[in-house]
Design an enzyme around this catalytic site. Structure first.
Site, PDB file in Angstrom:
ATOM      1  N   HIS A 199       6.422  61.624  33.511  1.00 27.54           N
ATOM      2  CA  HIS A 199       7.519  61.132  32.777  1.00 27.54           C
ATOM      3  C   HIS A 199       8.457  62.488  32.663  1.00 27.54           C
ATOM      4  O   HIS A 199       8.146  63.390  31.964  1.00 27.54           O
ATOM      5  CB  HIS A 199       7.251  60.862  31.551  1.00 27.54           C
ATOM      6  CG  HIS A 199       8.284  60.503  30.250  1.00 27.54           C
ATOM      7  ND1 HIS A 199       7.937  60.487  28.881  1.00 27.54           N
ATOM      8  CD2 HIS A 199       9.470  60.344  30.387  1.00 27.54           C
ATOM      9  CE1 HIS A 199       8.984  60.180  28.336  1.00 27.54           C
ATOM     10  NE2 HIS A 199       9.969  60.082  29.103  1.00 27.54           N
ATOM     11  N   SER A 218      -1.554  60.038  26.759  1.00 27.78           N
ATOM     12  CA  SER A 218      -0.596  61.214  27.144  1.00 27.78           C
ATOM     13  C   SER A 218      -1.439  62.719  27.224  1.00 27.78           C
ATOM     14  O   SER A 218      -1.988  63.085  25.974  1.00 27.78           O
ATOM     15  CB  SER A 218       0.487  61.236  26.287  1.00 27.78           C
ATOM     16  OG  SER A 218       1.176  62.596  26.449  1.00 27.78           O
TER      17      SER A 218
END
Ligand code: DX5
Ligand code: ZN
Length: 231
Positions: free
Chosen positions: A69, A11
């Site tokens: 996301h 991430s």
């Protein structure tokens, strides 16, 4: 059951935003399969991060798929635009559907724009309603922290949701996001997850390549032990 290959998706929320292109290149060289990009709107979650211009910029430098996301209240307005901006996988939240911010048509819009459609559930959200939406989903994302921030503690109590998805015959990608490290990845894989987001677990480690390799090996062996063969 055969499931897709293990993917490790660092991430970028834990990357150095001043040196994003440098960190993208370094984490790709360290073995990242996908790059996970967390979009937050300060409304669906109590934090603001990045949006369309940064996804577009990342697309110019990334060589791995962008796994975007979106933790935003109105995915129906933005899902297709993120795919056009460069998202290869675009995941929105089930919780927004009940509030009218999105719906199955949002997932269809992602596919129509040429992306792969993901649907996510927060830790407190029941996964049962996802069953009727699986035909619209290329991926399901199970949150293992309350979304909004990196560096939180993994919540093992969400793992039965992953087992439920596999028991319903879902053979697509199941991603887990939040608190994934070399210590927690094994139990997530044993439950049936094959895509692993790791922000602080990778970026705060001293050896990104070693961490990614250890996570991949652990995930592959625990999936196999659970009777899930990876492609
Ligand atoms: C949390 C985000 C995560 C976050 C994970 O809301 O969706 O992707 O960056 O960070 P770690 O791996 O540090 O829990
Ligand atoms: Zn995320």
């Amino acid at each position: 059951m055969d499931v897709p290959a293990v993917k490790i998706a660092p991430s970028l929320l834990s990357a150095d935003f001043v040196n994003l292109a440098r960190d993208v290149a370094a984490v790709e060289a360290a073995g990242a399969d996908w790059l996970h990009v967390d979009v937050m709107d300060g409304h669906f979650v109590p934090n603001l991060t990045i949006g369309l211009p940064v996804v577009k910029a990342l697309k110019r430098t990334a060589t791995r798929p962008l796994d975007v996301h979106i933790m935003i209240s109105n995915p129906s307005e933005f899902a297709g635009r993120y795919v056009e901006a460069g998202a290869d996988v675009l995941t929105c939240h089930l919780e927004t559907f009940a509030a009218g911010g999105g719906g199955p048509e949002t997932l269809a819009a992602v596919r129509d724009a040429g992306g792969r459609a993901g649907l996510s559930v927060n830790p407190e959200t029941d996964v049962a309603p996802v069953r009727d939406l699986l035909d619209h989903c290329d991926m399901v994302l199970i949150m293992s922290v309350h979304p909004g921030f990196g560096g939180q503690k993994f919540m093992p109590e969400v793992l039965p949701k992953i087992e439920a998805l596999r028991s319903w015959g879902f053979a697509g990608d199941i991603e887990i996001d939040g608190g994934i490290t070399p210590d927690t990845i094994g139990d997530a894989a044993a439950a049936g997850a094959n895509v692993f987001v790791s922000g602080s677990g990778v970026f705060k480690s001293d050896d990104w390549a070693g961490t990614i390799a250890t996570m991949r090996a652990t995930a592959e062996s625990r999936l196999a032990a659970a009777g899930l063969q990876t492609a």
